[in-house]
Design a protein around this motif. Structure first.
Motif, PDB file in Angstrom:
ATOM      1  N   GLN A   1       0.804  -1.222   0.000  1.00 38.43           N
ATOM      2  CA  GLN A   1       0.000   0.000   0.000  1.00 38.43           C
ATOM      3  C   GLN A   1       0.836   1.270   0.000  1.00 38.43           C
ATOM      4  N   LEU A   2       2.031   1.193   0.599  1.00 36.89           N
ATOM      5  CA  LEU A   2       2.897   2.371   0.707  1.00 36.89           C
ATOM      6  C   LEU A   2       4.325   2.013   0.324  1.00 36.89           C
ATOM      7  N   ALA A   3       5.033   2.985  -0.244  1.00 38.25           N
ATOM      8  CA  ALA A   3       6.463   2.830  -0.501  1.00 38.25           C
ATOM      9  C   ALA A   3       7.169   4.100  -0.035  1.00 38.25           C
ATOM     10  N   PHE A   4       8.100   3.942   0.889  1.00 36.80           N
ATOM     11  CA  PHE A   4       8.906   5.067   1.355  1.00 36.80           C
ATOM     12  C   PHE A   4      10.250   5.011   0.625  1.00 36.80           C
ATOM     13  N   VAL A   5      10.539   6.053  -0.142  1.00 33.47           N
ATOM     14  CA  VAL A   5      11.819   6.150  -0.846  1.00 33.47           C
ATOM     15  C   VAL A   5      12.703   7.086  -0.032  1.00 33.47           C
ATOM     16  N   GLU A   6      13.677   6.504   0.640  1.00 34.22           N
ATOM     17  CA  GLU A   6      14.533   7.271   1.540  1.00 34.22           C
ATOM     18  C   GLU A   6      15.790   7.735   0.807  1.00 34.22           C
ATOM     19  N   PRO A   7      16.016   9.046   0.711  1.00 31.99           N
ATOM     20  CA  PRO A   7      17.235   9.534   0.042  1.00 31.99           C
ATOM     21  C   PRO A   7      18.482   9.059   0.785  1.00 31.99           C
ATOM     22  N   PHE A   8      19.363   8.374   0.071  1.00 37.77           N
ATOM     23  CA  PHE A   8      20.605   7.937   0.708  1.00 37.77           C
ATOM     24  C   PHE A   8      21.656   8.998   0.429  1.00 37.77           C
ATOM     25  N   ASP A   9      21.898   9.835   1.424  1.00 41.34           N
ATOM     26  CA  ASP A   9      22.832  10.941   1.296  1.00 41.34           C
ATOM     27  C   ASP A   9      23.786  10.935   2.477  1.00 41.34           C
TER      28      ASP A   9
END
Length: 308
Positions: A87-95
């Motif tokens: 239902q959800l996708a969290f795209v976490e910036p890898f910085d």
């Protein structure tokens, strides 16, 4: 499926989910088992099912000068997550900020304060935080202390060998696209935009759509039976990947010949699905000999695809 970028300022409606965490490159059968367990837990707890991925891939962040073979770019990955029912996708910036967090900080700031996770599902080999200091044992302890559930999935294996992204890459490097499809759960795809070529295929009676291969891609050179997707349609065809040793032995190029198709695909975004390997690349003594072999390759590819 709703896509949320980053863990900061997440709306209350998206907090408290059952969350699968990983890179999920390939979204292979091992990943799919983890996702299925996440969905099962979400249903049991009446909470949302979600996944967290990192973009760019951490290896690309730490080794920017090296070509890394990504099996699934983000767009394809998200499409697969949606197909699998998340239902959800969290795209976490890898910085640099994320890379500097310790394992404990990642849990407290990202998972708890940011997402308010209800349950976390990770693989047995999931390491996270600065210098990979976080591990499944730390996640389990944190869950007990901070009030969220944790499931650590064991390796998912076939004939004693665990499914892995590296295993899929090895199969593709050997041209074993059927073996890769078995590990992935479906045929592997390349996504790209059609560009102009030298028109050699057209001059020989086999006009092709030329697609630059993504950086770092390692696929065995040769002829493949493929299915190409664009504009909501699928077309059978044969594809060549190689250096064109009969002509110039230059930079590897992917050339796709679509069966019974007439149209201009220049500038179109297409996806090429690799179904089976036909033969290895080789040099021919003449154009006539090459054309004769191409006719045999196309006939074989038609037979393969008609049976799929």
């Amino acid at each position: 499926m709703h896509v949320i970028h980053g863990h900061k300022h997440v709306a209350p409606i998206y907090r408290g989910a059952a969350l699968a965490i990983g890179n999920f490159d390939g979204v292979h059968r091992g990943h799919r088992s983890l996702i299925a367990e996440t969905s099962r837990i979400a249903r049991a707890k009446s909470i949302s099912s979600a996944v967290m991925v990192f973009e760019p891939h951490p290896r690309e962040f730490f080794q920017p000068g090296e070509a890394h073979f990504r099996l699934t770019p983000l767009k394809r990955k998200l499409a697969l997550f949606s197909k699998l029912g998340l239902q959800l996708a969290f795209v976490e910036p890898f910085d640099a900020e994320l890379a500097s967090l310790t394992g404990e900080d990642f849990i407290e700031r990202v998972l708890v304060a940011g997402l308010g996770v209800g349950h976390v599902v990770i693989g047995y080999d999931f390491y996270f935080g600065h210098k990979r200091g976080g591990n499944p044992e730390l996640m389990v302890r944190a869950g007990e202390e901070l009030g969220f559930g944790v499931t650590v999935m064991p390796p998912i294996a076939d004939a004693g060998e665990a499914y892995s992204s590296s295993g899929v890459r090895l199969a593709l490097a050997q041209g074993d696209v059927k073996g890769a499809a078995h590990m992935l759960g479906e045929p592997w795809r390349v996504m790209g935009r059609v560009v102009g070529g030298a028109q050699r295929g057209t001059s020989m009676g086999f006009p092709t759509a030329n697609v630059p291969m993504p950086k770092g891609t390692t696929l065995g050179h040769g002829i493949y039976a493929v299915r190409t997707h664009f504009n909501g349609q699928a077309h059978d065809g044969a594809a060549y990947l190689g250096t064109r040793p009969t002509f110039d032995d230059g930079k590897p190029v992917l050339e796709v010949f679509l069966f019974d198709f007439a149209g201009d695909l220049y500038g179109c975004d297409i996806e090429v699905e690799f179904i089976d390997f036909i033969r290895a690349d080789r040099k021919f003594h003449s154009t006539e000999e090459l054309v004769e072999q191409m006719e045999k390759d196309i006939a074989q590819a038609r037979d393969v695809l008609s049976a799929v």
